[in-house]
Scaffold this active site. Structure first.
Site, mmCIF file in Angstrom:
data_model
loop_
_atom_site.group_PDB
_atom_site.id
_atom_site.type_symbol
_atom_site.label_atom_id
_atom_site.label_comp_id
_atom_site.label_asym_id
_atom_site.label_seq_id
_atom_site.Cartn_x
_atom_site.Cartn_y
_atom_site.Cartn_z
ATOM 1 N N ASP A 162 0.871 -1.186 0.000
ATOM 2 C CA ASP A 162 0.000 0.000 0.000
ATOM 3 C C ASP A 162 0.908 1.236 0.000
ATOM 4 O O ASP A 162 1.979 1.219 0.611
ATOM 5 C CB ASP A 162 -0.905 0.001 1.250
ATOM 6 C CG ASP A 162 -2.105 0.922 1.084
ATOM 7 O OD1 ASP A 162 -3.239 0.418 1.021
ATOM 8 O OD2 ASP A 162 -1.888 2.158 0.995
ATOM 9 N N THR A 171 -11.060 3.088 -7.035
ATOM 10 C CA THR A 171 -11.414 3.588 -8.379
ATOM 11 C C THR A 171 -12.519 4.621 -8.178
ATOM 12 O O THR A 171 -13.701 4.341 -8.377
ATOM 13 C CB THR A 171 -11.915 2.446 -9.283
ATOM 14 O OG1 THR A 171 -12.860 1.655 -8.546
ATOM 15 C CG2 THR A 171 -10.771 1.561 -9.736
ATOM 16 N N LYS A 187 -20.931 -6.179 -11.661
ATOM 17 C CA LYS A 187 -20.777 -5.381 -10.423
ATOM 18 C C LYS A 187 -21.442 -4.027 -10.587
ATOM 19 O O LYS A 187 -22.139 -3.522 -9.716
ATOM 20 C CB LYS A 187 -19.287 -5.214 -10.124
ATOM 21 C CG LYS A 187 -18.994 -4.237 -9.006
ATOM 22 C CD LYS A 187 -19.593 -4.696 -7.690
ATOM 23 C CE LYS A 187 -19.436 -3.641 -6.636
ATOM 24 N NZ LYS A 187 -18.081 -3.489 -6.154
ATOM 25 N N ASN A 224 -24.796 -2.647 -8.291
ATOM 26 C CA ASN A 224 -24.755 -1.453 -7.434
ATOM 27 C C ASN A 224 -25.600 -0.316 -7.977
ATOM 28 O O ASN A 224 -26.162 0.466 -7.223
ATOM 29 C CB ASN A 224 -23.310 -1.031 -7.195
ATOM 30 C CG ASN A 224 -22.683 -1.897 -6.109
ATOM 31 O OD1 ASN A 224 -23.311 -2.841 -5.629
ATOM 32 N ND2 ASN A 224 -21.461 -1.584 -5.728
ATOM 33 N N GLY A 241 -24.136 7.291 0.678
ATOM 34 C CA GLY A 241 -22.680 7.450 0.814
ATOM 35 C C GLY A 241 -21.952 6.152 0.548
ATOM 36 O O GLY A 241 -22.524 5.192 0.035
ATOM 37 N N CYS A 251 -18.989 2.777 -2.882
ATOM 38 C CA CYS A 251 -19.529 1.972 -3.990
ATOM 39 C C CYS A 251 -20.740 2.634 -4.643
ATOM 40 O O CYS A 251 -20.673 3.087 -5.777
ATOM 41 C CB CYS A 251 -19.973 0.608 -3.480
ATOM 42 S SG CYS A 251 -18.786 -0.259 -2.526
ATOM 43 N N TYR A 258 -20.989 6.971 6.619
ATOM 44 C CA TYR A 258 -21.977 6.884 5.542
ATOM 45 C C TYR A 258 -23.073 5.888 5.836
ATOM 46 O O TYR A 258 -24.138 5.912 5.220
ATOM 47 C CB TYR A 258 -21.291 6.564 4.214
ATOM 48 C CG TYR A 258 -20.921 5.114 4.021
ATOM 49 C CD1 TYR A 258 -19.696 4.632 4.469
ATOM 50 C CD2 TYR A 258 -21.782 4.226 3.395
ATOM 51 C CE1 TYR A 258 -19.339 3.309 4.309
ATOM 52 C CE2 TYR A 258 -21.441 2.891 3.227
ATOM 53 C CZ TYR A 258 -20.215 2.447 3.684
ATOM 54 O OH TYR A 258 -19.863 1.123 3.528
ATOM 55 N N LYS A 259 -22.802 4.981 6.796
ATOM 56 C CA LYS A 259 -23.865 4.056 7.222
ATOM 57 C C LYS A 259 -23.573 3.608 8.631
ATOM 58 O O LYS A 259 -22.515 3.915 9.195
ATOM 59 C CB LYS A 259 -24.039 2.888 6.259
ATOM 60 C CG LYS A 259 -22.988 1.801 6.307
ATOM 61 C CD LYS A 259 -23.446 0.660 5.359
ATOM 62 C CE LYS A 259 -22.555 -0.547 5.448
ATOM 63 N NZ LYS A 259 -22.990 -1.642 4.567
ATOM 64 N N ARG A 292 -16.330 8.062 3.771
ATOM 65 C CA ARG A 292 -16.227 8.384 2.342
ATOM 66 C C ARG A 292 -17.585 8.658 1.706
ATOM 67 O O ARG A 292 -18.518 7.864 1.868
ATOM 68 C CB ARG A 292 -15.517 7.252 1.604
ATOM 69 C CG ARG A 292 -14.012 7.180 1.894
ATOM 70 C CD ARG A 292 -13.362 6.007 1.215
ATOM 71 N NE ARG A 292 -13.910 4.756 1.736
ATOM 72 C CZ ARG A 292 -13.562 3.577 1.213
ATOM 73 N NH1 ARG A 292 -12.730 3.519 0.189
ATOM 74 N NH2 ARG A 292 -14.057 2.474 1.717
HETATM 75 N N1 SAJ Z 1 -28.937 3.587 1.780
HETATM 76 C C1 SAJ Z 1 -30.170 4.231 1.769
HETATM 77 N N2 SAJ Z 1 -31.297 3.475 1.624
HETATM 78 C C2 SAJ Z 1 -31.248 2.108 1.494
HETATM 79 C C3 SAJ Z 1 -29.972 1.483 1.506
HETATM 80 C C4 SAJ Z 1 -28.827 2.236 1.656
HETATM 81 O O1 SAJ Z 1 -30.248 5.454 1.865
HETATM 82 O O2 SAJ Z 1 -32.298 1.473 1.393
HETATM 83 C C5 SAJ Z 1 -27.728 4.394 1.917
HETATM 84 C C6 SAJ Z 1 -26.863 4.008 3.102
HETATM 85 O O3 SAJ Z 1 -27.211 4.766 4.227
HETATM 86 C C7 SAJ Z 1 -25.459 4.359 2.615
HETATM 87 C C8 SAJ Z 1 -25.536 4.110 1.117
HETATM 88 O O4 SAJ Z 1 -26.926 4.139 0.765
HETATM 89 O O5 SAJ Z 1 -25.168 5.723 2.834
HETATM 90 C C9 SAJ Z 1 -24.914 2.792 0.691
HETATM 91 O O6 SAJ Z 1 -25.515 1.819 1.514
HETATM 92 P P1 SAJ Z 1 -25.161 0.245 1.319
HETATM 93 O O7 SAJ Z 1 -25.925 -0.556 2.297
HETATM 94 O O8 SAJ Z 1 -25.298 -0.105 -0.112
HETATM 95 O O9 SAJ Z 1 -23.674 0.232 1.840
HETATM 96 P P2 SAJ Z 1 -22.345 -0.095 1.098
HETATM 97 O O10 SAJ Z 1 -21.830 1.030 0.281
HETATM 98 O O11 SAJ Z 1 -21.453 -0.668 2.138
HETATM 99 O O12 SAJ Z 1 -22.785 -1.194 0.084
HETATM 100 C C10 SAJ Z 1 -22.215 -2.433 0.100
HETATM 101 C C11 SAJ Z 1 -22.038 -2.624 -1.342
HETATM 102 N N3 SAJ Z 1 -21.047 -3.608 -1.578
HETATM 103 C C12 SAJ Z 1 -20.243 -3.430 -2.669
HETATM 104 O O13 SAJ Z 1 -20.394 -2.526 -3.438
HETATM 105 C C13 SAJ Z 1 -19.189 -4.394 -2.875
HETATM 106 C C14 SAJ Z 1 -23.346 -2.987 -2.023
HETATM 107 O O14 SAJ Z 1 -23.085 -3.730 -3.222
HETATM 108 C C15 SAJ Z 1 -24.229 -3.848 -1.208
HETATM 109 O O15 SAJ Z 1 -25.512 -3.888 -1.828
HETATM 110 C C16 SAJ Z 1 -24.407 -3.304 0.173
HETATM 111 O O16 SAJ Z 1 -23.068 -3.333 0.726
HETATM 112 C C17 SAJ Z 1 -25.373 -4.121 0.996
HETATM 113 O O17 SAJ Z 1 -25.640 -3.714 2.118
HETATM 114 O O18 SAJ Z 1 -25.911 -5.113 0.464
#
Ligand code: SAJ
Length: 425
Positions: A34, A88, A206, A210, A258, A261, A324-325, A332
């Protein structure tokens, strides 16, 4: 065929470090690289640089087994397999920024040995592997190598679907590359490994999964804005719609989208599609809706203040959460940062607390925030906030609370004669 038993992971972040730990657990000799010297020093000292229960547990299991360095070529030169897990992102114009990927690939091109298997896990647009990565590798003196894409899938904080339990898709630039990548992931993943017919198919998979999530969140955010006008509680309607055992997949409105991804990946497809003559009007609209949520959330508070003849300028506002969650330490693309920027522009007096990001908080804990604030915007539904003693809101004379994640007990708060508003509720 000689057993491939050494792996180099380029990029030891939220994706690379869990992969490195998993490879070490399954007996691979692991080299990690890294560019962040601080991260390398922490790992060498046996400190996990990321706060995540699952990852910290995995990290403990492999203590001393990760040969880490900030010299990428040093890590690559002896490895049978090189996995690139670098960021990325997009730049300020939402254009994909492949600087880190190009740089990591150049190091592989210069340092790899014969018959190395190179795998890109970073999220990339369809065509990246063959149009950008492969030409850089072909400049190498090494002519025999294998190249595949296996998009990362990780859900930080998810205790059920930990890395090794998430199915993966694979696409190679040729059949031999696919087979080698398949055999590698079969060893470290206890879930289905699906070999697709091309590397583009894997890249597109992918991006689509997403983007699917982003448009669904945008849909429910628009519904929330509509229901706010209509005085309908969207959480009750989602609960109602969810009783349908098919064809409805619940998503939830909130202060914004947030993470590294979901808000980023759609731009990779939008940008690539534009290059080849297609405009993703719908995906662009969905991004606009999600990006509007931090402003919408602050407006909810500002409109209430106006009704009290109060100005937001100088208002003592508590911001609950920076990440972000829930229950992660990652800020990020966090909507909290956008909410804070907007409030600062409006010259509000801010008290910020996130138990996972104390170094960016300006009060020591939730109690101090409640003591100093008159109004609250909840941005992150951390357990600590969801389970807070709501009577403390009353004791500290909180007048208004905007629940940006619809995670608090609306009826109880209203019962305390505190003005509550969620997003669509
Ligand atoms: N969010 C909402 N409403 C929802 C779901 C999420 O506002 O119904 C917001 C969350 O608060 C967050 C953002 O969207 O700010 C992203 O939420 P997320 O649960 O998708 O969290 P991530 O970014 O950790 O998403 C990961 C992702 N994994 C990869 O990209 C490899 C995503 O593909 C998955 O769908 C997600 O995990 C998951 O929870 O399944």
């Amino acid at each position: 065929m000689k057993m491939q038993n050494s792996v180099a992971i380029i990029g030891l972040g939220y994706i690379g470090l869990p992969v490195a730990c998993l490879c070490a657990i399954y007996g691979y000799k692991v080299y990690g690289a890294d560019i962040d010297k601080n991260k390398i020093d922490l790992i060498k000292k046996g400190t996990c640089p990321i706060k995540d229960d699952y990852l910290e547990d995995q990290f403990k299991k492999v203590k001393g087994k990760l040969n880490v360095t900030d010299n990428l070529k040093e890590a690559i030169k002896d490895a049978d397999i090189v996995i690139i897990c670098v960021p990325t992102p997009v730049d300020k114009n939402y254009t994909p920024d492949l600087t880190a990927l190009r740089s990591a690939t150049a190091s592989v091109s210069e340092a790899m040995k014969e018959n190395t298997l190179i795998i890109i896990e970073s999220t990339i647009f369809p065509g990246t592997t063959e149009e950008i990565v492969l030409p850089i590798l072909e400049e190498s003196n090494v002519k025999n190598f294998y190249l595949a894409h296996c998009p990362e899938r990780i859900d930080p904080g998810n205790k059920n679907f930990t890395l090794e339990r998430i199915p993966r898709v694979i696409g190679g630039i040729n059949k031999d590359s696919s087979i080698k990548a398949y055999k590698f992931y079969e060893k470290i993943i206890n879930a289905a490994i699906i070999e697709l017919s091309s590397v583009k198919a894997a890249e597109a998979t992918k991006i689509m999964e997403n983007t699917f999530r982003d448009i669904n969140i945008a849909f429910i955010n628009e519904m929330a804005k509509s229901f706010d006008k209509a005085g309908i509680d969207i959480m009750e309607v989602i609960k109602g719609a969810n009783t349908k055992p098919f064809a409805f997949k619940a998503h939830y409105p909130g202060v914004g989208v947030g993470g590294h991804c979901i808000p980023i990946d759609p731009y990779y497809l939008i940008s690539k599609a534009k290059q080849i003559g297609f405009d993703h009007d719908f995906l662009i609209l969905a991004r606009k809706i999600n990006e509007s949520m931090p402003v919408y959330t602050v407006e909810l508070l500002e409109n209430k203040l106006k009704k009290l003849d109060e100005s937001i300028e100088g208002a003592k506002i508590g911001v609950l959460g920076l990440t972000y969650k829930a229950d992660v330490d990652d800020v990020r693309e966090s909507p909290a940062l956008k909410v804070i920027d907007i409030l600062k522009e409006k010259k509000a007096e801010l008290f910020i607390f996130d138990p996972y990001v104390k170094e960016k908080s300006n009060v020591k804990d939730l109690n101090e925030l409640l003591e100093k604030s008159d109004y609250i915007i909840l941005v992150t539904d951390h357990k600590e906030f969801k389970n807070m003693d709501l009577d403390k809101l009353k004791e500290n004379k909180i007048k208004i609370i905007i629940d940006g994640r619809n995670c608090l007990d609306k009826e109880k708060i209203k019962g305390l004669k505190i003005d509550y508003h969620g997003i669509g509720r």
